[in-house]
Design a protein around this motif. Structure first.
Motif, PDB file in Angstrom:
ATOM      1  N   ALA A  18       0.830  -1.168   0.082  1.00  0.00           N
ATOM      2  CA  ALA A  18       0.022  -0.106   0.070  1.00  0.00           C
ATOM      3  C   ALA A  18       0.994   1.348   0.056  1.00  0.00           C
ATOM      4  O   ALA A  18       0.594   2.209  -0.623  1.00  0.00           O
ATOM      5  CB  ALA A  18      -1.051   0.039   1.215  1.00  0.00           C
ATOM      6  N   ALA A  19       1.851   1.221   0.547  1.00  0.00           N
ATOM      7  CA  ALA A  19       2.731   2.540   0.796  1.00  0.00           C
ATOM      8  C   ALA A  19       3.693   2.784  -0.532  1.00  0.00           C
ATOM      9  O   ALA A  19       3.514   3.855  -0.953  1.00  0.00           O
ATOM     10  CB  ALA A  19       3.904   2.322   1.881  1.00  0.00           C
ATOM     11  N   ALA A  20       3.998   1.433  -1.218  1.00  0.00           N
ATOM     12  CA  ALA A  20       4.664   1.732  -2.324  1.00  0.00           C
ATOM     13  C   ALA A  20       3.692   2.298  -3.653  1.00  0.00           C
ATOM     14  O   ALA A  20       4.006   3.387  -4.225  1.00  0.00           O
ATOM     15  CB  ALA A  20       5.394   0.641  -2.734  1.00  0.00           C
ATOM     16  N   LEU A  21       2.308   1.555  -3.359  1.00  0.00           N
ATOM     17  CA  LEU A  21       1.453   2.234  -4.512  1.00  0.00           C
ATOM     18  C   LEU A  21       0.787   3.588  -4.496  1.00  0.00           C
ATOM     19  O   LEU A  21       0.863   4.442  -5.250  1.00  0.00           O
ATOM     20  CB  LEU A  21       0.398   1.350  -4.405  1.00  0.00           C
ATOM     21  N   GLU A  22       0.813   4.040  -3.061  1.00  0.00           N
ATOM     22  CA  GLU A  22       0.548   5.543  -2.857  1.00  0.00           C
ATOM     23  C   GLU A  22       1.379   6.479  -2.923  1.00  0.00           C
ATOM     24  O   GLU A  22       1.415   7.588  -3.523  1.00  0.00           O
ATOM     25  CB  GLU A  22      -0.057   5.298  -1.149  1.00  0.00           C
ATOM     26  N   ALA A  23       2.953   6.032  -2.708  1.00  0.00           N
ATOM     27  CA  ALA A  23       3.897   6.977  -3.110  1.00  0.00           C
ATOM     28  C   ALA A  23       4.079   7.308  -4.401  1.00  0.00           C
ATOM     29  O   ALA A  23       4.302   8.348  -4.997  1.00  0.00           O
ATOM     30  CB  ALA A  23       5.500   6.207  -2.516  1.00  0.00           C
ATOM     31  N   ALA A  28       5.951   9.889  -6.899  1.00  0.00           N
ATOM     32  CA  ALA A  28       7.377   9.614  -6.676  1.00  0.00           C
ATOM     33  C   ALA A  28       7.684   8.654  -7.961  1.00  0.00           C
ATOM     34  O   ALA A  28       6.960   7.912  -8.217  1.00  0.00           O
ATOM     35  CB  ALA A  28       7.506   8.667  -5.313  1.00  0.00           C
ATOM     36  N   ALA A  29       8.824   9.319  -8.478  1.00  0.00           N
ATOM     37  CA  ALA A  29       9.040   8.741 -10.097  1.00  0.00           C
ATOM     38  C   ALA A  29       9.591   7.204  -9.782  1.00  0.00           C
ATOM     39  O   ALA A  29       9.310   6.457 -10.622  1.00  0.00           O
ATOM     40  CB  ALA A  29      10.155   9.600 -10.611  1.00  0.00           C
ATOM     41  N   ARG A  30      10.669   7.078  -8.721  1.00  0.00           N
ATOM     42  CA  ARG A  30      11.427   5.955  -8.791  1.00  0.00           C
ATOM     43  C   ARG A  30      10.877   5.257  -7.302  1.00  0.00           C
ATOM     44  O   ARG A  30      11.362   5.952  -6.486  1.00  0.00           O
ATOM     45  CB  ARG A  30      12.785   5.984  -9.011  1.00  0.00           C
ATOM     46  N   VAL A  31      10.258   4.127  -7.314  1.00  0.00           N
ATOM     47  CA  VAL A  31       9.759   3.343  -5.918  1.00  0.00           C
ATOM     48  C   VAL A  31      10.260   1.928  -6.220  1.00  0.00           C
ATOM     49  O   VAL A  31      10.165   1.265  -7.251  1.00  0.00           O
ATOM     50  CB  VAL A  31       8.393   3.522  -6.003  1.00  0.00           C
ATOM     51  N   LEU A  32      10.936   1.667  -5.006  1.00  0.00           N
ATOM     52  CA  LEU A  32      11.425   0.152  -4.994  1.00  0.00           C
ATOM     53  C   LEU A  32      10.860  -0.414  -3.840  1.00  0.00           C
ATOM     54  O   LEU A  32      11.073   0.027  -2.558  1.00  0.00           O
ATOM     55  CB  LEU A  32      13.048   0.116  -4.890  1.00  0.00           C
ATOM     56  N   ILE A  33      10.368  -1.779  -3.950  1.00  0.00           N
ATOM     57  CA  ILE A  33      10.076  -2.691  -2.607  1.00  0.00           C
ATOM     58  C   ILE A  33      11.158  -3.790  -2.670  1.00  0.00           C
ATOM     59  O   ILE A  33      11.414  -4.498  -3.534  1.00  0.00           O
ATOM     60  CB  ILE A  33       8.761  -3.243  -2.934  1.00  0.00           C
ATOM     61  N   LEU A  34      11.641  -3.758  -1.356  1.00  0.00           N
ATOM     62  CA  LEU A  34      12.579  -4.932  -1.009  1.00  0.00           C
ATOM     63  C   LEU A  34      12.063  -5.772  -0.230  1.00  0.00           C
ATOM     64  O   LEU A  34      11.476  -5.543   0.956  1.00  0.00           O
ATOM     65  CB  LEU A  34      13.818  -4.417  -0.344  1.00  0.00           C
ATOM     66  N   GLU A  35      11.931  -7.240  -0.587  1.00  0.00           N
ATOM     67  CA  GLU A  35      11.143  -8.251   0.196  1.00  0.00           C
ATOM     68  C   GLU A  35      11.981  -9.461   0.309  1.00  0.00           C
ATOM     69  O   GLU A  35      12.517  -9.834  -0.548  1.00  0.00           O
ATOM     70  CB  GLU A  35       9.927  -8.516  -0.247  1.00  0.00           C
ATOM     71  N   GLY A  78       4.900   0.685 -12.668  1.00  0.00           N
ATOM     72  CA  GLY A  78       6.412   1.419 -12.667  1.00  0.00           C
ATOM     73  C   GLY A  78       6.975   1.119 -11.396  1.00  0.00           C
ATOM     74  O   GLY A  78       8.127   1.598 -11.337  1.00  0.00           O
ATOM     75  N   ILE A  79       6.740   0.531 -10.521  1.00  0.00           N
ATOM     76  CA  ILE A  79       7.229   0.258  -9.348  1.00  0.00           C
ATOM     77  C   ILE A  79       8.322  -0.934  -9.516  1.00  0.00           C
ATOM     78  O   ILE A  79       7.960  -1.979  -9.869  1.00  0.00           O
ATOM     79  CB  ILE A  79       6.216  -0.049  -8.003  1.00  0.00           C
ATOM     80  N   ASP A  80       9.543  -0.730  -8.898  1.00  0.00           N
ATOM     81  CA  ASP A  80      10.257  -2.029  -8.973  1.00  0.00           C
ATOM     82  C   ASP A  80      10.273  -2.822  -7.799  1.00  0.00           C
ATOM     83  O   ASP A  80       9.896  -2.196  -6.589  1.00  0.00           O
ATOM     84  CB  ASP A  80      12.209  -1.237  -8.873  1.00  0.00           C
ATOM     85  N   VAL A  81      10.349  -4.128  -8.052  1.00  0.00           N
ATOM     86  CA  VAL A  81      10.206  -4.981  -6.841  1.00  0.00           C
ATOM     87  C   VAL A  81      11.455  -5.918  -6.928  1.00  0.00           C
ATOM     88  O   VAL A  81      11.947  -6.350  -7.839  1.00  0.00           O
ATOM     89  CB  VAL A  81       9.085  -6.099  -7.101  1.00  0.00           C
ATOM     90  N   LEU A  82      12.137  -6.037  -5.613  1.00  0.00           N
ATOM     91  CA  LEU A  82      13.488  -6.873  -5.635  1.00  0.00           C
ATOM     92  C   LEU A  82      13.073  -7.959  -4.576  1.00  0.00           C
ATOM     93  O   LEU A  82      12.956  -7.665  -3.502  1.00  0.00           O
ATOM     94  CB  LEU A  82      14.794  -6.292  -5.216  1.00  0.00           C
ATOM     95  N   GLN A 312      -0.990   4.030   3.404  1.00  0.00           N
ATOM     96  CA  GLN A 312      -1.223   4.792   2.215  1.00  0.00           C
ATOM     97  C   GLN A 312      -0.639   6.260   2.878  1.00  0.00           C
ATOM     98  O   GLN A 312      -0.104   6.842   2.053  1.00  0.00           O
ATOM     99  CB  GLN A 312      -2.848   4.635   1.765  1.00  0.00           C
ATOM    100  N   ARG A 313      -1.178   6.525   3.946  1.00  0.00           N
ATOM    101  CA  ARG A 313      -0.976   7.921   4.507  1.00  0.00           C
ATOM    102  C   ARG A 313       0.734   7.928   4.666  1.00  0.00           C
ATOM    103  O   ARG A 313       1.274   8.779   4.196  1.00  0.00           O
ATOM    104  CB  ARG A 313      -1.227   7.989   6.004  1.00  0.00           C
TER     105      ARG A 313
END
Ligand SMILES: Cc1cc2nc3c(=O)[nH]c(=O)nc-3n(C[C@H](O)[C@H](O)[C@H](O)COP(=O)(O)OP(=O)(O)OC[C@H]3O[C@@H](n4cnc5c(N)ncnc54)[C@H](O)[C@@H]3O)c2cc1C
Ligand code: SF4
Lengths: 422, 118
Positions: A18-23, A28-35, A78-82, A312-313
């Motif tokens: 939720a945080a990544a999608l809302e950012a 935000a142009a470049r967003v990355l999720i690290l899991e 357009g969100i990167d996921v690793l 989201q906030r």
């Protein structure tokens, strides 16, 4: 993957998604999720039962379905996921040290970081049960992982210690798979689980719930063979002569969750002793500027819908921070009054609030027909009626911005009071 | 008069159902509670969730649920239908895993995507 991002999200559970999608939506142009796991979704992957999403989607979904809706939204965002990527360390300069299967060791940089690491379970060590140390003692969440993800049955005759939601859900799950759940034993005179879980997981299958009871002994040589359960008095000490013996091969512990904050501590994020999570502002920013936190890493949630809203906030605020830097202005402290165990947020920057600020908290006991009060300088600013409150159910109130001018001495207190005392 | 806890949403309202007055419900926070109270005393039903084996997938189990609620008395019989099911990856959310459980017009459906093992 080049090493510089606007927003990096640590953890790909419902909070991180939720945080990544809302950012991203906030620009935000470049967003990355690290899991660190090999799939997104966090704890929801093992929560195969239904009961997720009634607030957010207005329908009742299973855990994997709830996560699946957000994972589907990621595609084309357009969100990167690793995946398979463990964050080892980060610092207040927002450099992250990451180890991943695909890229090995890497340093990544972000303008804003969102902490979404979730929580872990308390273990037997954390609550000190006397007795032998045979095999067959699991945390309820570990048992859930073995059963629902790996497909192993962990035992046939089961006693559950603690009546948290995971324990209740596992009582039903094991019964459906053919195990006999002999008892659910709770130290307190009330359950910490949701009422609906007591009804559909215990009552539906005639599993007895022993309130004000605890396990006083676990016996067994290699594997658990027996447990001894006794009633406890008001001082929570076992009452001699009330012992009951259960023949069982498995004990599940459902004795609470602790936010996972090793990373946050190492980075110097201020932790609240009451929540075991970061102290946060109204926009979920921690004590480190540009570092945000949301979901179970901040405080343990019973409902994923609230995790989504809170995250989201955090995501929106992280994107705004990456664009504009730190919000300035006066800050109000939120204090815990009577019967209130903690609040989130702990600080409110009044200039950063639009129409109202939502304050989340838990009460310290079961209450009927009470009033939640927000007061300041000896004056009551707002009250909210509640018919029923319990420690197992997170409370929230919306405190309107229109009342901010009445705040005295830069602090407000949230308390629970008798109705007639008004 | 029977007292029940509504399980439709996590609020868990304490309901009172009056059998004498055509199962009239009081104490419900919303209309869904009234419906639940009546049904719980006349024909109680539940949604059932479980997992089944998957071959050739990135993970070994796929989670499933009943596409709608089924009578409480049929739960264990319905669960047994899953014992011998093995799916082949890929599995898609919503795929029918067992068609028309016990003639109830309800299916077991997958609640998770399982991509093939790479
Ligand atoms: C058993 C159980 C039953 C529940 N039942 C319900 C229910 O019926 N209805 C409901 O609404 N809610 C329910 N909840 C609550 C809800 O599921 C949780 O509040 C929610 O999943 C928390 O989301 P999260 O993203 O904060 O944490 P998590 O889902 O735990 O996600 C955290 C993620 O961070 C990753 N991570 C951690 N550290 C690192 C690191 N250093 N580097 C990289 N990645 C990392 C983890 O691998 C994980 O994927 C239940 C919770 C549990 C545990
Ligand atoms: S009556 Fe309505 S509000 Fe109350 S528990 Fe049932 S569904 Fe929820």
């Amino acid at each position: 993957m080049n090493g510089c991002y606007d927003v990096i999200v640590i953890g790909g559970g419902p909070a991180g998604l939720a945080a990544a999608l809302e950012a991203r939506r906030t620009g935000a142009a470049r967003v990355l999720i690290l899991e660190r796991n090999n799939e997104l979704g966090g704890i929801l992957n093992q929560c195969i039962h239904n009961g997720f999403g009634l607030h957010y989607f207005k329908e009742e979904l299973t855990g994997p379905e709830y996560a699946g809706r957000f994972i589907a939204e990621l595609e084309g965002s357009g969100i990167d996921v690793l995946l398979g990527a463990m964050v080892l360390d980060f610092n207040d300069g927002k450099t992250l040290h990451v180890m991943s299967r695909s890229h090995g060791y890497q340093e990544l940089h972000a303008k804003a970081v969102v902490l979404c690491m979730g929580c872990r379970e308390r273990t037997r060590g954390a609550i000190a049960i006397p007795g032998d140390r045979p095999a067959g003692v699991f945390t309820a969440g570990a048992a859930q992982l073995y059963m629902n993800i790996e497909g192993y049955m962990v035992g046939k005759r089961v006693v559950i210690l603690g009546s948290g939601d995971i324990g209740l859900i596992m009582a039903r799950r094991m019964t459906l798979e053919g195990a006999k759940v002999l008892a659910c034993v709770e130290l307190m005179p009330y359950s910490n689980g949701l009422n609906r879980n007591i009804v559909q997981c215990l009552n539906d299958y005639n599993i007895p719930l022993y309130l004000s009871h605890t396990i006083v002994d676990i016996r067994g040589d290699k594997r658990v063979e027996q447990v001894v359960v006794a009633e406890v008095g008001p001082d929570r000490n076992p009452i001699p002569g009330t012992e009951m013996v259960f023949d069982c091969d498995t004990v599940l512990l459902s004795v609470g969750l602790i936010p996972e904050n090793e990373l946050s501590r190492k980075a110097g994020v201020q932790i609240d002793r009451r929540t075991n999570g970061p102290v946060v502002y109204e926009n979920m920013e921690t004590s480190l500027p540009g570092v945000f936190a949301c979901g179970n890493v901040v405080h343990v949630h019973d409902l994923v819908d609230f995790v989504t809203a809170e995250s989201q906030r955090a995501g929106r605020a992280a994107a705004l921070y990456a664009q504009n830097g730190e919000p300035q202005g006066p800050c109000v402290e939120v204090r815990n009054g009577r019967a209130v165990n903690y609040t989130v947020p702990q600080h409110i920057r009044t200039g950063n609030v639009e129409k109202f600020v939502e304050i989340f908290f838990r009460v310290n006991n079961v209450y009927r027909n009470r009033v939640i009060r927000i007061s300041s300088g000896g004056k009551v600013l707002a009250s909210f009626k509640r018919e029923h409150m319990a420690p197992g159910e997170m409370e929230k109130v919306a405190f309107p911005k229109a009342l901010f001018p009445q705040i005295a001495d830069g602090e407000i207190t949230v308390s629970v009071e008798e109705e007639e005392a008004q | 008069m029977t007292e029940l806890i509504c399980i439709v949403c996590p609020k868990g309202c304490h309901l009172k159902v009056d059998e004498e007055k055509d199962f009239a419900v009081t104490g419900n926070g919303c209309p869904r509670g009234a419906e639940y109270g009546k049904k719980e005393l006349t024909n109680p039903t539940r949604v059932i969730t479980s997992t089944v084996r998957v071959e050739g997938g990135a993970i070994r189990r796929a989670s499933v649920k009943t596409s709608s609620d089924i009578p409480k008395g049929k739960i264990f019989e319905a669960m047994r239908l899953l014992d011998n099911v093995t799916l082949q990856a890929p599995v898609h959310m919503g795929d029918i895993v067992v068609h028309d459980i016990l003639g109830l017009g309800v299916d077991f459906v997958a609640t998770k995507n399982v991509p093939p093992r790479t």
